[in-house]
Design a protein around this motif. Structure first.
Motif, PDB file in Angstrom:
ATOM      1  N   PRO A  53      32.921   6.628 -49.323  1.00 27.56           N
ATOM      2  CA  PRO A  53      34.158   6.205 -50.312  1.00 27.56           C
ATOM      3  C   PRO A  53      34.121   4.611 -50.757  1.00 27.56           C
ATOM      4  N   TRP A  54      33.313   4.073 -50.539  1.00 24.30           N
ATOM      5  CA  TRP A  54      33.245   2.633 -50.650  1.00 24.30           C
ATOM      6  C   TRP A  54      33.593   2.200 -52.273  1.00 24.30           C
ATOM      7  N   GLU A  55      34.379   1.379 -52.296  1.00 20.15           N
ATOM      8  CA  GLU A  55      34.768   0.655 -53.622  1.00 20.15           C
ATOM      9  C   GLU A  55      34.754  -0.803 -53.631  1.00 20.15           C
ATOM     10  N   PRO A  56      34.470  -1.566 -54.675  1.00 20.30           N
ATOM     11  CA  PRO A  56      34.347  -2.992 -54.775  1.00 20.30           C
ATOM     12  C   PRO A  56      35.909  -3.510 -54.189  1.00 20.30           C
ATOM     13  N   LYS A  57      35.745  -4.394 -53.197  1.00 16.34           N
ATOM     14  CA  LYS A  57      36.826  -5.105 -52.926  1.00 16.34           C
ATOM     15  C   LYS A  57      36.501  -6.437 -52.808  1.00 16.34           C
ATOM     16  N   VAL A  58      37.270  -7.300 -53.640  1.00 12.57           N
ATOM     17  CA  VAL A  58      37.029  -8.733 -53.416  1.00 12.57           C
ATOM     18  C   VAL A  58      38.387  -9.456 -53.458  1.00 12.57           C
ATOM     19  N   LEU A  59      38.572 -10.323 -52.299  1.00  9.33           N
ATOM     20  CA  LEU A  59      39.647 -11.109 -52.199  1.00  9.33           C
ATOM     21  C   LEU A  59      39.436 -12.374 -52.209  1.00  9.33           C
ATOM     22  N   GLU A 116      36.716 -14.971 -38.181  1.00 11.92           N
ATOM     23  CA  GLU A 116      37.681 -14.663 -37.179  1.00 11.92           C
ATOM     24  C   GLU A 116      38.909 -13.832 -37.830  1.00 11.92           C
ATOM     25  N   ALA A 117      39.410 -14.424 -38.936  1.00 12.86           N
ATOM     26  CA  ALA A 117      40.403 -13.690 -39.666  1.00 12.86           C
ATOM     27  C   ALA A 117      40.178 -12.253 -40.157  1.00 12.86           C
ATOM     28  N   TRP A 118      38.907 -11.973 -40.557  1.00  8.66           N
ATOM     29  CA  TRP A 118      38.601 -10.787 -40.884  1.00  8.66           C
ATOM     30  C   TRP A 118      38.905  -9.699 -39.849  1.00  8.66           C
ATOM     31  N   LYS A 119      38.668  -9.864 -38.512  1.00 12.18           N
ATOM     32  CA  LYS A 119      38.842  -9.030 -37.317  1.00 12.18           C
ATOM     33  C   LYS A 119      40.253  -8.603 -37.340  1.00 12.18           C
ATOM     34  N   TRP A 120      41.136  -9.119 -38.107  1.00 12.40           N
ATOM     35  CA  TRP A 120      42.437  -8.594 -38.231  1.00 12.40           C
ATOM     36  C   TRP A 120      42.884  -7.789 -39.134  1.00 12.40           C
ATOM     37  N   MET A 121      42.117  -7.792 -40.119  1.00  9.11           N
ATOM     38  CA  MET A 121      42.070  -6.827 -41.228  1.00  9.11           C
ATOM     39  C   MET A 121      42.026  -5.084 -40.749  1.00  9.11           C
ATOM     40  N   ARG A 122      43.286  -4.428 -41.206  1.00  9.99           N
ATOM     41  CA  ARG A 122      43.454  -3.224 -40.699  1.00  9.99           C
ATOM     42  C   ARG A 122      42.188  -2.196 -41.506  1.00  9.99           C
ATOM     43  N   ASP A 123      41.967  -2.758 -42.864  1.00 11.79           N
ATOM     44  CA  ASP A 123      41.019  -1.957 -43.753  1.00 11.79           C
ATOM     45  C   ASP A 123      39.861  -2.804 -43.543  1.00 11.79           C
ATOM     46  N   LYS A 124      38.790  -2.309 -42.896  1.00  5.59           N
ATOM     47  CA  LYS A 124      37.533  -2.774 -42.678  1.00  5.59           C
ATOM     48  C   LYS A 124      36.424  -2.560 -43.542  1.00  5.59           C
ATOM     49  N   SER A 125      36.857  -1.775 -44.643  1.00  5.84           N
ATOM     50  CA  SER A 125      35.674  -1.241 -45.515  1.00  5.84           C
ATOM     51  C   SER A 125      35.008  -2.369 -46.187  1.00  5.84           C
ATOM     52  N   PRO A 126      33.732  -2.445 -46.567  1.00  3.00           N
ATOM     53  CA  PRO A 126      33.047  -3.486 -47.051  1.00  3.00           C
ATOM     54  C   PRO A 126      33.935  -4.301 -48.193  1.00  3.00           C
ATOM     55  N   ALA A 127      33.834  -5.415 -47.897  1.00  2.00           N
ATOM     56  CA  ALA A 127      34.642  -6.418 -49.066  1.00  2.00           C
ATOM     57  C   ALA A 127      33.747  -7.768 -49.131  1.00  2.00           C
ATOM     58  N   ILE A 128      34.181  -8.569 -49.960  1.00  2.00           N
ATOM     59  CA  ILE A 128      33.842 -10.050 -50.300  1.00  2.00           C
ATOM     60  C   ILE A 128      35.055 -10.775 -50.439  1.00  2.00           C
ATOM     61  N   ILE A 129      35.029 -11.797 -49.386  1.00  2.00           N
ATOM     62  CA  ILE A 129      35.909 -12.752 -49.425  1.00  2.00           C
ATOM     63  C   ILE A 129      35.539 -14.217 -49.952  1.00  2.00           C
ATOM     64  N   LEU A 130      36.177 -14.494 -51.087  1.00  2.00           N
ATOM     65  CA  LEU A 130      35.853 -15.900 -51.731  1.00  2.00           C
ATOM     66  C   LEU A 130      36.944 -17.145 -51.328  1.00  2.00           C
ATOM     67  N   PHE A 131      36.082 -18.118 -51.224  1.00  2.00           N
ATOM     68  CA  PHE A 131      37.051 -19.267 -50.747  1.00  2.00           C
ATOM     69  C   PHE A 131      36.117 -20.617 -50.945  1.00  2.00           C
ATOM     70  N   TYR A 132      36.701 -21.745 -50.815  1.00  2.00           N
ATOM     71  CA  TYR A 132      35.855 -22.914 -50.660  1.00  2.00           C
ATOM     72  C   TYR A 132      35.783 -23.611 -49.518  1.00  2.00           C
ATOM     73  N   SER A 133      34.707 -24.091 -49.326  1.00  2.00           N
ATOM     74  CA  SER A 133      34.136 -24.495 -47.904  1.00  2.00           C
ATOM     75  C   SER A 133      33.910 -26.066 -47.661  1.00  2.00           C
ATOM     76  N   SER A 134      34.048 -26.685 -48.783  1.00  2.00           N
ATOM     77  CA  SER A 134      33.603 -28.112 -48.617  1.00  2.00           C
ATOM     78  C   SER A 134      34.542 -28.922 -49.495  1.00  2.00           C
ATOM     79  N   LEU A 135      34.132 -30.281 -49.779  1.00  2.00           N
ATOM     80  CA  LEU A 135      34.675 -31.057 -50.427  1.00  2.00           C
ATOM     81  C   LEU A 135      34.890 -30.774 -51.884  1.00  2.00           C
ATOM     82  N   TYR A 136      36.043 -31.020 -52.765  1.00  2.00           N
ATOM     83  CA  TYR A 136      35.926 -30.805 -53.938  1.00  2.00           C
ATOM     84  C   TYR A 136      35.831 -32.181 -54.527  1.00  2.00           C
ATOM     85  N   SER A 137      34.916 -32.469 -55.382  1.00  2.00           N
ATOM     86  CA  SER A 137      34.789 -33.881 -55.994  1.00  2.00           C
ATOM     87  C   SER A 137      35.232 -33.591 -57.446  1.00  2.00           C
TER      88      SER A 137
END
Length: 549
Positions: A351-357, A403-424
């Motif tokens: 049942p997987w669908e693309p999930k990007v947050l 760690e935050a993902w562990k709290w998600m109720r819907d744990k179907s495959p997903a991509i989480i997009l974020f920044y992880s370093s300095l923005y120049s």
């Protein structure tokens, strides 16, 4: 023309001889040595309060900036020009057996005569007009040029209707703690000495844009740099039943195929185009070997911008991630069906669908669902995670998302997009203000005067193409663009924080007039001496003359 070659060469050798690799004690040694050198100039002996050795702030390392200023006596103007350049270098491991002479240009040159070098490097070595060694190009010859000029103006303050501020900052090659700390010193001096900062001139290195390019470039403004990062979850399974789950590495591979080298993600502005993104890390997060597929994967990419904001980049990459996710699922289904055909096993629909947050979307969802329990847990988790000093900002961010993902109720495959370093941040210099227009005119005037005495074309472009501390001298992004960085960096406020309001408060137009050479960050790093030791100081001098005459 100032007769400066020998003196700038001497300063360059002095600086290069001091190993000042970023995040080592060499940065402290470099700062103290530079401070001592400046202290020996008669002007600073007479005006010791015009020279400062200032520790960085909010920094895990002990290191320092060196700042100095000369007040002109020609008139009463408070117009002030900043000369800036970093004193740290990258490491020297790439020199291998030549590590002991990496910071000794004369000894290195002798050693390289015995090496099997590329033709161009051998030609430069034999010419007598190129200097090799770690930091000669990036960017100690540039700092030496500014050292010469601060010394010159300290001896000729009558040429200035205004002031010169010299900054040599640490930590440019990693986290930019140096320049970000210097902003606070600039602010203090503005209040104490009534400095009106009208321009900044950086002296980072310039190189050919392509093979056979003979131009020597000067840059107005600079490229911006982001580190978009993706936490990818799948559906775990035993490798012997691989089609019962979804490997996150499979999604990560498709994501990299979609993003890496993709011209759609090049940002054009003013006729200049950034290079496309490329991956800097791709890994799963399994701590050790098992025969289970990984629970999650992590990948991040270098991303340059000219006119896009950090918010624009998130929007574009979310679309790309959705495309990649769909491609991965389609390929998975195709291969699964083909396997069922040849193996005789029954096909079971997934049942997987693309999930990007975006990270901020996931955060809002989790706060809405869990309230204070989630908020308090994550605050405690981050504080505990800070105790692991081995985690850099990038892995710290990944662990927070994990760690935050562990709290998600819907744990179907997903991509989480974020920044992880300095923005120049990117900087556009277009002449939209009086200070910008004055700097552009001064630069054009300087090039026009110097060009006849130098055989190669001196060409002006709009965006310095490498990461540099220029990014923290002005700010072209609006608050919405900057907020996209803070809202989508999981380490913001704990492992990582930048007070971009300090940058906006300074907001000085900035250009780069730096040494010319090849192979920065490589074993054969080298700079052309005629341009770097003679043309660069004179170009900078002419710009200052025009601005403060």
């Amino acid at each position: 023309m100032l007769k400066c070659r020998n003196e700038v060469l001497t300063f360059t050798k002095q600086l290069v001889n001091i190993e000042s690799i970023v995040n080592t004690d060499g940065e402290k040694v470099m700062a103290h040595s530079l401070y001592t050198l400046l202290s020996s100039f008669p002007y600073f002996t007479e005006h010791p309060s015009h020279l400062a050795l200032v520790p960085t702030v909010q920094d895990e390392q002990e290191r320092y900036n060196v700042l100095a200023f000369v007040k002109g006596t020609k008139g009463s103007s408070n117009r002030t020009v900043i000369l800036m350049g970093h004193m740290d270098t990258v490491g020297i491991d790439d020199f291998n057996q030549l590590k002991t002479v990496a910071c000794s240009p004369e000894e290195l040159q002798k050693a390289l005569l015995r090496e099997n070098l590329p033709d161009s490097a051998k030609e430069h070595l034999d010419s007598g007009d190129w200097m090799f060694g770690r930091g000669v190009l990036d960017m100690k010859s540039g700092v030496a040029s500014h050292l010469y000029l601060i010394k010159y103006f300290s001896e000729h303050p009558d040429e200035l209707d205004g002031n010169i501020v010299f900054l040599s900052e640490c930590d440019e090659e990693d986290g930019s703690h140096g320049v970000l700390s210097a902003l606070k010193t600039f602010k203090e001096w503005k209040e104490e000495h009534r400095f009106n900062y009208v321009a900044a001139i950086n002296a980072d290195f310039v190189s050919p844009r392509f093979e056979g390019d003979e131009n020597r470039y000067i840059y107005k403004g600079t490229v911006g740099k982001l580190l978009p990062s993706f936490y990818i979850t799948g559906a775990e399974t035993h490798v012997g039943s691989c089609f019962e789950g979804l490997d996150p590495n499979f999604i990560a591979a498709e994501l990299t195929r979609q993003i890496n080298y993709n011209p759609e993600l090049c940002n054009e502005a003013f006729g200049e185009t950034t290079v496309p993104p490329v991956s800097l890390k791709q890994t799963d997060l399994k701590p050790s070997y098992t025969v289970q597929t990984a629970l999650s994967a992590y990948v991040y990419y270098n991303f340059f911008i000219h006119s896009w904001s950090p918010k624009d980049v998130l929007h574009k990459l979310k679309e790309q991630a959705e495309i990649a996710f769909r491609h991965a699922l389609n390929m998975y289904e195709d291969r699964y069906k083909r396997f069922c055909t040849i193996s005789g096993e029954p096909y079971a629909n997934h049942p997987w669908e693309p999930k990007v947050l975006l990270y901020e979307e996931m955060e809002q969802l989790l706060v809405q669902e869990n309230g204070d329990a989630y908020i308090n847990h994550m605050a405690e988790f981050k504080q505990a995670l800070l105790l692991d000093t081995e985690l850099d900002t990038r892995m710290f961010a990944a662990r927070v998302v994990e760690e935050a993902w562990k709290w998600m109720r819907d744990k179907s495959p997903a991509i989480i997009l974020f920044y992880s370093s300095l923005y120049s941040p990117r900087i556009e210099l277009t002449g939209k203000t009086a200070d910008e227009e004055s700097l552009i005119q001064a630069l054009d005037h300087a090039v026009e005067e110097i060009q006849p005495s130098y055989p190669h074309p001196i060409v002006t472009r709009n965006f310095f193409p490498y990461i540099s501390d220029m990014s923290f001298i002005a700010l072209s992004d609006d608050d919405e663009g900057i907020n996209a960085v803070s809202s989508n960096n999981p380490g913001w406020g704990t492992k990582h924080f930048v007070d971009y309001s300090d940058v906006r408060d300074l907001n000085v137009p900035v250009i780069n007039i730096g040494p010319y050479g090849l192979d920065a960050h490589k074993k054969l790093e080298r700079m052309e001496m005629s341009y770097s030791l003679e043309v660069v100081p004179n170009l900078t001098y002419k710009v200052i003359q025009k601005l403060l005459d």
